[in-house]
Design a protein around this motif. Structure first.
Motif, PDB file in Angstrom:
ATOM      1  N   ARG A  44       0.815  -1.103  -0.091  1.00 38.18           N
ATOM      2  CA  ARG A  44      -0.038  -0.024  -0.347  1.00 38.18           C
ATOM      3  C   ARG A  44       0.948   0.979  -0.170  1.00 38.18           C
ATOM      4  O   ARG A  44       0.745   2.818  -0.724  1.00 38.18           O
ATOM      5  CB  ARG A  44      -0.363   0.203   1.015  1.00 38.18           C
ATOM      6  CG  ARG A  44      -2.244  -1.224   1.091  1.00 38.18           C
ATOM      7  CD  ARG A  44      -2.420  -0.772   2.062  1.00 38.18           C
ATOM      8  NE  ARG A  44      -2.444  -1.745   3.505  1.00 38.18           N
ATOM      9  CZ  ARG A  44      -2.567  -1.519   4.836  1.00 38.18           C
ATOM     10  NH1 ARG A  44      -4.115  -1.369   4.731  1.00 38.18           N
ATOM     11  NH2 ARG A  44      -1.980  -2.569   5.680  1.00 38.18           N
ATOM     12  N   ALA A  45       1.931   0.931   0.742  1.00 34.47           N
ATOM     13  CA  ALA A  45       2.627   2.438   0.924  1.00 34.47           C
ATOM     14  C   ALA A  45       3.592   2.605  -0.066  1.00 34.47           C
ATOM     15  O   ALA A  45       3.436   3.597  -0.482  1.00 34.47           O
ATOM     16  CB  ALA A  45       3.784   2.324   1.949  1.00 34.47           C
ATOM     17  N   ARG A  46       4.533   1.801  -1.227  1.00 31.68           N
ATOM     18  CA  ARG A  46       4.884   1.571  -2.397  1.00 31.68           C
ATOM     19  C   ARG A  46       3.913   1.986  -3.449  1.00 31.68           C
ATOM     20  O   ARG A  46       3.972   2.893  -3.806  1.00 31.68           O
ATOM     21  CB  ARG A  46       5.406   0.238  -3.005  1.00 31.68           C
ATOM     22  CG  ARG A  46       6.713   0.160  -1.728  1.00 31.68           C
ATOM     23  CD  ARG A  46       7.149  -0.946  -2.344  1.00 31.68           C
ATOM     24  NE  ARG A  46       6.585  -2.107  -2.544  1.00 31.68           N
ATOM     25  CZ  ARG A  46       6.575  -3.341  -1.783  1.00 31.68           C
ATOM     26  NH1 ARG A  46       7.146  -3.083  -0.966  1.00 31.68           N
ATOM     27  NH2 ARG A  46       5.833  -3.825  -3.017  1.00 31.68           N
ATOM     28  N   ALA A  47       2.018   1.817  -3.412  1.00 29.18           N
ATOM     29  CA  ALA A  47       1.679   2.161  -4.147  1.00 29.18           C
ATOM     30  C   ALA A  47       0.967   3.939  -4.188  1.00 29.18           C
ATOM     31  O   ALA A  47       0.994   4.449  -5.110  1.00 29.18           O
ATOM     32  CB  ALA A  47      -0.109   0.919  -4.517  1.00 29.18           C
ATOM     33  N   ALA A  63      -2.630  10.266  -2.963  1.00 31.37           N
ATOM     34  CA  ALA A  63      -1.912   9.417  -2.100  1.00 31.37           C
ATOM     35  C   ALA A  63      -2.774   9.125  -0.824  1.00 31.37           C
ATOM     36  O   ALA A  63      -2.883   7.433  -1.294  1.00 31.37           O
ATOM     37  CB  ALA A  63      -0.806  10.476  -1.442  1.00 31.37           C
ATOM     38  N   GLY A  64      -3.836   9.514  -0.421  1.00 33.34           N
ATOM     39  CA  GLY A  64      -4.664   9.668   0.588  1.00 33.34           C
ATOM     40  C   GLY A  64      -6.178   8.272  -0.443  1.00 33.34           C
ATOM     41  O   GLY A  64      -6.482   7.191  -0.394  1.00 33.34           O
ATOM     42  N   VAL A  65      -6.537   8.200  -1.627  1.00 30.88           N
ATOM     43  CA  VAL A  65      -7.299   7.569  -2.507  1.00 30.88           C
ATOM     44  C   VAL A  65      -6.523   6.461  -2.823  1.00 30.88           C
ATOM     45  O   VAL A  65      -7.671   5.052  -2.222  1.00 30.88           O
ATOM     46  CB  VAL A  65      -8.103   8.441  -3.173  1.00 30.88           C
ATOM     47  CG1 VAL A  65      -8.699   7.590  -4.522  1.00 30.88           C
ATOM     48  CG2 VAL A  65      -8.555   9.670  -3.438  1.00 30.88           C
ATOM     49  N   THR A  66      -5.526   6.939  -3.544  1.00 33.23           N
ATOM     50  CA  THR A  66      -4.659   5.158  -3.806  1.00 33.23           C
ATOM     51  C   THR A  66      -4.265   4.831  -1.955  1.00 33.23           C
ATOM     52  O   THR A  66      -4.433   3.179  -2.355  1.00 33.23           O
ATOM     53  CB  THR A  66      -3.140   5.736  -4.355  1.00 33.23           C
ATOM     54  OG1 THR A  66      -3.703   6.714  -5.485  1.00 33.23           O
ATOM     55  CG2 THR A  66      -2.873   5.089  -4.552  1.00 33.23           C
ATOM     56  N   TRP A  67      -3.852   4.649  -1.078  1.00 34.29           N
ATOM     57  CA  TRP A  67      -4.270   3.824  -0.519  1.00 34.29           C
ATOM     58  C   TRP A  67      -5.246   3.477  -0.034  1.00 34.29           C
ATOM     59  O   TRP A  67      -5.323   2.293   0.689  1.00 34.29           O
ATOM     60  CB  TRP A  67      -3.479   5.351   1.021  1.00 34.29           C
ATOM     61  CG  TRP A  67      -3.437   4.760   2.469  1.00 34.29           C
ATOM     62  CD1 TRP A  67      -4.245   4.060   3.075  1.00 34.29           C
ATOM     63  CD2 TRP A  67      -2.245   4.123   3.000  1.00 34.29           C
ATOM     64  NE1 TRP A  67      -4.357   3.493   4.540  1.00 34.29           N
ATOM     65  CE2 TRP A  67      -2.540   2.794   4.317  1.00 34.29           C
ATOM     66  CE3 TRP A  67      -1.033   3.636   2.343  1.00 34.29           C
ATOM     67  CZ2 TRP A  67      -1.500   2.613   4.900  1.00 34.29           C
ATOM     68  CZ3 TRP A  67      -0.060   3.272   3.370  1.00 34.29           C
ATOM     69  CH2 TRP A  67      -1.271   2.978   4.456  1.00 34.29           C
ATOM     70  N   LEU A  68      -6.722   4.139   0.452  1.00 34.35           N
ATOM     71  CA  LEU A  68      -7.344   3.384   0.711  1.00 34.35           C
ATOM     72  C   LEU A  68      -7.874   2.433  -0.324  1.00 34.35           C
ATOM     73  O   LEU A  68      -8.366   1.242  -0.295  1.00 34.35           O
ATOM     74  CB  LEU A  68      -8.685   4.447   0.871  1.00 34.35           C
ATOM     75  CG  LEU A  68      -8.588   5.404   1.484  1.00 34.35           C
ATOM     76  CD1 LEU A  68      -9.783   6.905   1.877  1.00 34.35           C
ATOM     77  CD2 LEU A  68      -8.048   5.263   3.557  1.00 34.35           C
ATOM     78  N   VAL A  69      -8.272   2.654  -1.981  1.00 38.76           N
ATOM     79  CA  VAL A  69      -8.513   1.995  -2.448  1.00 38.76           C
ATOM     80  C   VAL A  69      -7.767   0.268  -2.599  1.00 38.76           C
ATOM     81  O   VAL A  69      -7.857  -0.799  -2.593  1.00 38.76           O
ATOM     82  CB  VAL A  69      -7.890   2.635  -4.184  1.00 38.76           C
ATOM     83  CG1 VAL A  69      -8.580   0.955  -5.103  1.00 38.76           C
ATOM     84  CG2 VAL A  69      -9.201   3.807  -4.590  1.00 38.76           C
ATOM     85  N   THR A  70      -6.047   0.689  -1.958  1.00 41.04           N
ATOM     86  CA  THR A  70      -4.918  -0.538  -2.311  1.00 41.04           C
ATOM     87  C   THR A  70      -5.471  -1.100  -1.434  1.00 41.04           C
ATOM     88  O   THR A  70      -5.085  -2.471  -1.105  1.00 41.04           O
ATOM     89  CB  THR A  70      -3.957  -0.361  -2.177  1.00 41.04           C
ATOM     90  OG1 THR A  70      -3.494   0.560  -3.354  1.00 41.04           O
ATOM     91  CG2 THR A  70      -2.643  -1.352  -2.544  1.00 41.04           C
ATOM     92  N   ARG A  71      -6.161  -0.481   0.012  1.00 38.10           N
ATOM     93  CA  ARG A  71      -6.181  -0.995   1.223  1.00 38.10           C
ATOM     94  C   ARG A  71      -7.188  -1.690   0.471  1.00 38.10           C
ATOM     95  O   ARG A  71      -7.691  -3.107   1.358  1.00 38.10           O
ATOM     96  CB  ARG A  71      -6.578  -0.413   2.128  1.00 38.10           C
ATOM     97  CG  ARG A  71      -5.925  -0.530   3.597  1.00 38.10           C
ATOM     98  CD  ARG A  71      -6.916   0.856   4.384  1.00 38.10           C
ATOM     99  NE  ARG A  71      -7.740   0.039   5.642  1.00 38.10           N
ATOM    100  CZ  ARG A  71      -7.720   0.353   6.777  1.00 38.10           C
ATOM    101  NH1 ARG A  71      -7.861   1.482   6.970  1.00 38.10           N
ATOM    102  NH2 ARG A  71      -8.042  -0.149   8.112  1.00 38.10           N
TER     103      ARG A  71
END
Length: 515
Positions: free
Chosen positions: A10-13, A238-246
């Motif tokens: 998630r962090a890398r994505a 970054a927030g949206v990518t984190w949530l989607v990846t999570r």
């Protein structure tokens, strides 16, 4: 925080998406700013040229002594009219008393048409080049003004304007000033020069400027907006990518936890949760469950194998021990023949188990070229004392295969042993070529194999004649070994007989390539 530790997908994505968006936005920002700056600069240049043209047209209607009174010099933007000698004939209020504006060419000599550095040509507006004498006469004789007026439409205006950016001092109100004591800053102007003639024929250059203040303010506003909006947008990305990846990786975490629990408990009957989606994670879960099922089956098979092997080994070992104990107490009662048979049976079983262990370990067979017809002849020559005759049908094919001679000879021997055990009167063998493969068929005329048991008989330690004694029926490893060897050689072994009419085992092996 554990969630952002090194190695977190998630962090890398999130970091990767943020960097990509940042680079894209920076590139787009540079493009927008440069395009805006160029567009506004072109607008300022056009305004300056239009103003210079308008003033030049007015200058052409008056004699040089009245140039300072034309309307084009009454605005707030910088304007100047300069003759061929560099004398300022007129200027707007901001440039009143200022020397000729620097950076522009002046005519080469008095009385010649004005020319700029760019070497631009002239666009003559209905003029006659030979009107200098008439214009000179108009300076000495006021009565010739009407004639000069008639020549007003004949002035030369060079349409190849030259323009450049000029920095001028400004005061507190932003007005252009020439008094250094009142100067508080500078302002850039796009200045264009147009060549013309006064009514009395004096060649002049008209300079007019358009402020670039609006351009600079617009560019500054856009730049500030981008600098403020870029961090906010990157935080959102970054927030949206984190949530989607999570959310996307949540099933993966469930799979990981279940696999950890399975490993800790060694309970291979458990399965990982399968998401309802049809994406890669769902396929991963299904593949994981299939792997667990195969592993469970393999472990169970191994357990049965160990149990059956122990059971099979126990009988000859117990029998041999009993005979040796009796012989130790009563040598005259020693059954030497029975002890030898138990020892041979124990040796054969150990050999079978060793071969199966090597096959399970993935041992690759040799790749020597060999002739199954020769193997068949050698096997038939070594078999003596079989209860039923063996009839070879037709002429054996002479094709060759690649593999281990010892293992293939073992397959042939196991098939013949199995046929002898179940035949009623005879055993039939054929060796033919079909579709690029050698086909060895071994058939008997016994009771045959029920259709439902045709695959089960190839399992280890499986014997369908349960009432038969172990000494007569063997350990049930012959067919299992034969199929495993066939598969390792790229072939197959199947049972194709008809129940009630005997069993027919067919071994197919690929022919060796020529050369």
């Amino acid at each position: 925080m554990a969630a952002v530790r090194k190695g977190s997908v998630r962090a890398r994505a999130a970091l990767g998406a943020t960097l990509v968006v940042a680079l894209a936005l920076v590139a787009a920002g540079f493009f927008v700013v440069s395009t805006l700056r160029a567009g506004l600069a072109d607008t300022a240049k056009l305004n300056a040229e239009n103003a210079a043209r308008a003033t030049a047209a007015q200058v052409g209607d008056v004699p040089d002594r009245e140039v300072r009174d034309v309307d084009g010099l009454g605005g707030d933007d910088p304007s100047q009219v300069v003759d061929a000698d560099g004398k300022v004939l007129g200027a707007s209020d901001p440039l009143e008393g200022r020397p000729p504006m620097a950076g522009f060419a002046r005519p080469d000599k008095p009385g010649s048409p004005a020319r700029d550095d760019t070497g631009g040509g002239g666009d003559k507006r209905g003029g006659h080049a030979g009107s200098d004498d008439a214009d000179a006469d108009s300076d000495s004789d006021d009565d010739s003004d009407d004639a000069a007026d008639a020549d007003a439409g004949r002035q030369d205006i060079d349409t190849d304007e030259k323009s450049e950016v000029v920095t001028l001092p400004v005061d507190d109100d932003g007005e252009v000033t020439y008094d250094k004591d009142d100067t508080v800053g500078t302002q850039e102007f796009r200045v264009a020069g147009v060549q013309s003639r006064t009514r009395d024929g004096t060649p002049v250059t008209v300079y007019s400027g358009a402020s670039l203040d609006a351009q600079q303010e617009a560019v500054s506003s856009v730049t500030r907006s981008m600098l403020f909006g870029l961090p906010v947008l990157l935080v959102v990305v970054a927030g949206v990518t984190w949530l989607v990846t999570r959310r996307a990786l949540r099933p993966v975490e469930g799979i990981r936890q279940e696999m950890g629990a399975i490993t800790a408990s060694t309970d291979l009957s458990r399965r990982v949760p399968e998401p309802d989606s049809r994406d890669e994670v769902a396929r991963l879960a299904r593949t994981t469950n299939e792997t667990l099922a195969a592993l469970e089956s393999s472990v169970e098979r191994q357990r049965r194998f160990i149990a059956d092997a122990s059971h099979e080994l126990r009988s000859p070992v117990a029998s041999l021990r009993t005979q040796l104990e009796v012989a130790a107490a009563h040598p005259e009662l020693l059954d030497l023949e029975g002890a030898v048979e138990d020892t041979i049976r124990l040796q054969a079983l150990a050999t079978d188990l060793l071969l199966l262990a090597r096959l399970d370990a993935g041992e690759r067979p040799a790749q020597a070229r060999l002739s199954p017809a020769a193997l068949l002849r050698e096997e038939m020559a070594q078999r003596v004392g079989d209860p039923h005759p063996v009839r070879i049908e037709g002429v054996p094919a002479q094709g060759e295969v690649r593999g281990s001679e010892g293992q293939l000879a073992r397959v042939l021997g196991n098939l013949l042993d199995n046929a002898q055990r179940h035949a009623a009167t005879e055993v039939r063998v054929s060796l033919t070529e079909e579709d690029g493969a050698l086909v060895l068929a071994v058939a008997d005329d016994g009771e045959g194999v029920p259709e439902a048991e045709r695959e089960r008989i190839f399992e280890r330690f499986v014997r369908l004649d349960g009432a038969r004694s172990r000494d007569e029926g063997g350990a049930g490893l012959g067919l299992a070994i034969a199929r495993d060897v066939a598969v390792r050689h790229g072939g197959s072994l199947t049972e194709e007989g008809v129940p009630g009419a005997g069993a027919r085992f067919v071994l197919r092996l690929p022919l060796a390539a020529e050369g």
